[in-house]
Design a protein around this motif. Structure first.
Motif, PDB file in Angstrom:
ATOM      1  N   ASP A   1       0.857  -1.177   0.000  1.00 25.84           N
ATOM      2  CA  ASP A   1       0.000   0.000   0.000  1.00 25.84           C
ATOM      3  C   ASP A   1       0.896   1.229   0.000  1.00 25.84           C
ATOM      4  OD1 ASP A   1       1.001   0.076   2.562  1.00 25.84           O
ATOM      5  OD2 ASP A   1      -0.915  -0.177   3.555  1.00 25.84           O
ATOM      6  N   GLY A   2       0.297   2.387   0.029  1.00 22.56           N
ATOM      7  CA  GLY A   2       1.050   3.627  -0.005  1.00 22.56           C
ATOM      8  C   GLY A   2       0.762   4.408  -1.272  1.00 22.56           C
ATOM      9  N   PRO A   3       1.298   5.619  -1.351  1.00 23.53           N
ATOM     10  CA  PRO A   3       0.978   6.484  -2.490  1.00 23.53           C
ATOM     11  C   PRO A   3       1.552   5.989  -3.811  1.00 23.53           C
ATOM     12  CG  PRO A   3       2.643   7.500  -1.089  1.00 23.53           C
ATOM     13  CD  PRO A   3       2.161   6.270  -0.371  1.00 23.53           C
ATOM     14  N   ASP A   4       2.638   5.224  -3.781  1.00 23.33           N
ATOM     15  CA  ASP A   4       3.240   4.726  -5.019  1.00 23.33           C
ATOM     16  C   ASP A   4       2.786   3.320  -5.379  1.00 23.33           C
ATOM     17  OD1 ASP A   4       4.675   7.030  -5.400  1.00 23.33           O
ATOM     18  OD2 ASP A   4       6.440   6.296  -4.331  1.00 23.33           O
ATOM     19  N   PHE A   5       1.941   2.702  -4.556  1.00 21.49           N
ATOM     20  CA  PHE A   5       1.509   1.334  -4.806  1.00 21.49           C
ATOM     21  C   PHE A   5       0.498   1.285  -5.945  1.00 21.49           C
ATOM     22  CE2 PHE A   5      -1.710  -1.982  -4.099  1.00 21.49           C
ATOM     23  CZ  PHE A   5      -0.910  -3.091  -4.269  1.00 21.49           C
ATOM     24  N   PHE A   6       0.641   0.306  -6.807  1.00 23.83           N
ATOM     25  CA  PHE A   6      -0.379   0.036  -7.813  1.00 23.83           C
ATOM     26  C   PHE A   6      -0.651  -1.462  -7.820  1.00 23.83           C
ATOM     27  CE2 PHE A   6       3.621  -0.097 -10.212  1.00 23.83           C
ATOM     28  CZ  PHE A   6       3.535  -1.314 -10.861  1.00 23.83           C
ATOM     29  N   THR A   7      -1.894  -1.831  -8.106  1.00 24.42           N
ATOM     30  CA  THR A   7      -2.207  -3.249  -8.224  1.00 24.42           C
ATOM     31  C   THR A   7      -1.828  -3.702  -9.621  1.00 24.42           C
ATOM     32  OG1 THR A   7      -4.467  -2.785  -8.915  1.00 24.42           O
ATOM     33  CG2 THR A   7      -4.101  -3.153  -6.564  1.00 24.42           C
ATOM     34  N   GLY A   8      -1.312  -4.889  -9.695  1.00 23.49           N
ATOM     35  CA  GLY A   8      -0.907  -5.390 -10.995  1.00 23.49           C
ATOM     36  C   GLY A   8      -0.699  -6.886 -10.975  1.00 23.49           C
ATOM     37  N   THR A   9      -0.784  -7.489 -12.145  1.00 20.85           N
ATOM     38  CA  THR A   9      -0.528  -8.919 -12.293  1.00 20.85           C
ATOM     39  C   THR A   9       0.359  -9.140 -13.507  1.00 20.85           C
ATOM     40  OG1 THR A   9      -2.526  -9.232 -13.609  1.00 20.85           O
ATOM     41  CG2 THR A   9      -2.705  -9.651 -11.238  1.00 20.85           C
ATOM     42  N   PHE A  10       1.055 -10.256 -13.471  1.00 18.88           N
ATOM     43  CA  PHE A  10       1.962 -10.652 -14.543  1.00 18.88           C
ATOM     44  C   PHE A  10       1.866 -12.164 -14.608  1.00 18.88           C
ATOM     45  CE2 PHE A  10       6.166 -11.228 -16.507  1.00 18.88           C
ATOM     46  CZ  PHE A  10       6.249 -10.133 -17.348  1.00 18.88           C
ATOM     47  N   ALA A  11       1.162 -12.690 -15.601  1.00 15.60           N
ATOM     48  CA  ALA A  11       0.964 -14.135 -15.754  1.00 15.60           C
ATOM     49  C   ALA A  11       1.844 -14.624 -16.887  1.00 15.60           C
ATOM     50  CB  ALA A  11      -0.497 -14.446 -16.050  1.00 15.60           C
ATOM     51  N   GLU A  12       2.824 -15.470 -16.557  1.00 18.89           N
ATOM     52  CA  GLU A  12       3.788 -15.899 -17.565  1.00 18.89           C
ATOM     53  C   GLU A  12       3.741 -17.395 -17.806  1.00 18.89           C
ATOM     54  OE1 GLU A  12       7.961 -16.308 -15.309  1.00 18.89           O
ATOM     55  OE2 GLU A  12       6.981 -14.376 -15.022  1.00 18.89           O
ATOM     56  N   ALA A  13       4.061 -17.787 -19.004  1.00 18.24           N
ATOM     57  CA  ALA A  13       4.216 -19.189 -19.387  1.00 18.24           C
ATOM     58  C   ALA A  13       5.581 -19.309 -20.065  1.00 18.24           C
ATOM     59  CB  ALA A  13       3.107 -19.636 -20.324  1.00 18.24           C
ATOM     60  N   THR A  14       6.436 -20.198 -19.553  1.00 21.10           N
ATOM     61  CA  THR A  14       7.776 -20.325 -20.104  1.00 21.10           C
ATOM     62  C   THR A  14       8.136 -21.777 -20.351  1.00 21.10           C
ATOM     63  OG1 THR A  14       8.823 -20.424 -17.916  1.00 21.10           O
ATOM     64  CG2 THR A  14       8.603 -18.258 -18.916  1.00 21.10           C
ATOM     65  N   VAL A  15       9.108 -21.956 -21.229  1.00 18.13           N
ATOM     66  CA  VAL A  15       9.721 -23.259 -21.485  1.00 18.13           C
ATOM     67  C   VAL A  15      11.213 -23.062 -21.276  1.00 18.13           C
ATOM     68  CG1 VAL A  15      10.169 -25.015 -23.228  1.00 18.13           C
ATOM     69  CG2 VAL A  15       7.949 -23.887 -23.157  1.00 18.13           C
ATOM     70  N   GLY A  16      11.845 -24.030 -20.623  1.00 20.50           N
ATOM     71  CA  GLY A  16      13.263 -23.883 -20.347  1.00 20.50           C
ATOM     72  C   GLY A  16      14.009 -25.183 -20.412  1.00 20.50           C
ATOM     73  N   VAL A  17      15.310 -25.056 -20.314  1.00 19.81           N
ATOM     74  CA  VAL A  17      16.203 -26.204 -20.265  1.00 19.81           C
ATOM     75  C   VAL A  17      17.118 -26.007 -19.064  1.00 19.81           C
ATOM     76  CG1 VAL A  17      17.890 -25.165 -21.846  1.00 19.81           C
ATOM     77  CG2 VAL A  17      17.797 -27.648 -21.583  1.00 19.81           C
ATOM     78  N   GLY A  18      17.405 -27.105 -18.362  1.00 20.77           N
ATOM     79  CA  GLY A  18      18.217 -27.006 -17.163  1.00 20.77           C
ATOM     80  C   GLY A  18      19.143 -28.178 -17.000  1.00 20.77           C
ATOM     81  N   VAL A  19      20.042 -28.026 -16.038  1.00 22.66           N
ATOM     82  CA  VAL A  19      21.003 -29.078 -15.743  1.00 22.66           C
ATOM     83  C   VAL A  19      21.139 -29.197 -14.224  1.00 22.66           C
ATOM     84  CG1 VAL A  19      23.001 -27.525 -15.885  1.00 22.66           C
ATOM     85  CG2 VAL A  19      23.307 -29.973 -16.281  1.00 22.66           C
ATOM     86  N   ARG A  20      21.214 -30.449 -13.766  1.00 24.19           N
ATOM     87  CA  ARG A  20      21.465 -30.721 -12.356  1.00 24.19           C
ATOM     88  C   ARG A  20      22.973 -30.764 -12.166  1.00 24.19           C
ATOM     89  NH1 ARG A  20      16.366 -31.815 -11.106  1.00 24.19           N
ATOM     90  NH2 ARG A  20      15.151 -33.283 -12.279  1.00 24.19           N
ATOM     91  N   LEU A  21      23.463 -29.981 -11.221  1.00 24.39           N
ATOM     92  CA  LEU A  21      24.909 -29.868 -10.989  1.00 24.39           C
ATOM     93  C   LEU A  21      25.417 -30.864  -9.963  1.00 24.39           C
ATOM     94  CD1 LEU A  21      24.956 -25.994 -10.849  1.00 24.39           C
ATOM     95  CD2 LEU A  21      25.428 -27.434 -12.814  1.00 24.39           C
TER      96      LEU A  21
END
Length: 178
Positions: free
Chosen positions: A158-178
């Protein structure tokens, strides 16, 4: 005796405890404007046990907002609960916190709409987010995996600079177990 065996199985670490992955995808946003944008992200995680992992990520996205495009960093940390199916497939759900950190002031005129003819003093503030994640890891080689994931980021505060917002993402990735 069975309870003790179950507790030992739950706390047994995986053979590769740390992992790193790189992701790309798309996001629908409702920040200072609505629309779609691309998102890129690098993630680093560690398995606490066979079912629980902690993952930190740093994403970037160029968001076309109401007063111009804003380039955001998207740091996050998430606790994930996953259930290994077979040996190489692991669906998971996660919850964590993050932020929208503006790395640039709005840049008018980069979008296809006409830029305003008057100066707007708009400095997007850093916003804290609550994140919900859902995904699936699938092993493709001994330590290599692919990941399909979705994440919903919603602002909190909250506060004077607060804005409500959402960001819904869908991603595909590649990874490695170290």
């Amino acid at each position: 005796m069975r309870v003790l065996a179950l507790l030992v199985a739950l706390s047994a670490p995986l053979s590769a405890q740390t992992f790193v992955s790189f992701h790309g995808g798309a996001a629908d946003f409702d920040l200072s404007g609505v629309g779609q944008t691309a998102v890129l992200e690098a993630r680093l995680g560690v398995f606490v046990n066979r079912y629980v992992s902690i993952e930190g990520g740093l994403g970037i996205s160029d968001v076309p907002e109401q007063f111009g495009d804003v380039f955001y960093a998207l740091p996050s940390i998430e606790v994930q609960l996953g259930v290994p199916i077979m040996d190489s497939v692991r669906p998971y759900v996660g919850m964590g916190v993050g932020a929208f950190v503006p790395l640039s002031d709005p840049v008018p005129g980069r979008r296809e709409v006409e830029a305003p003819r008057f100066e707007i003093d708009y400095d997007p503030p850093t916003q804290t987010t609550i994140n919900l994640g859902l995904g699936l890891d699938a092993g493709v080689a001994q330590d290599l995996f692919v990941r399909v994931s979705g994440r919903l980021r919603g602002t909190v505060g909250d506060g004077p600079d607060f804005f409500t917002g959402t960001f819904a993402e869908a991603t595909v990735g590649v990874g490695v177990r170290l």
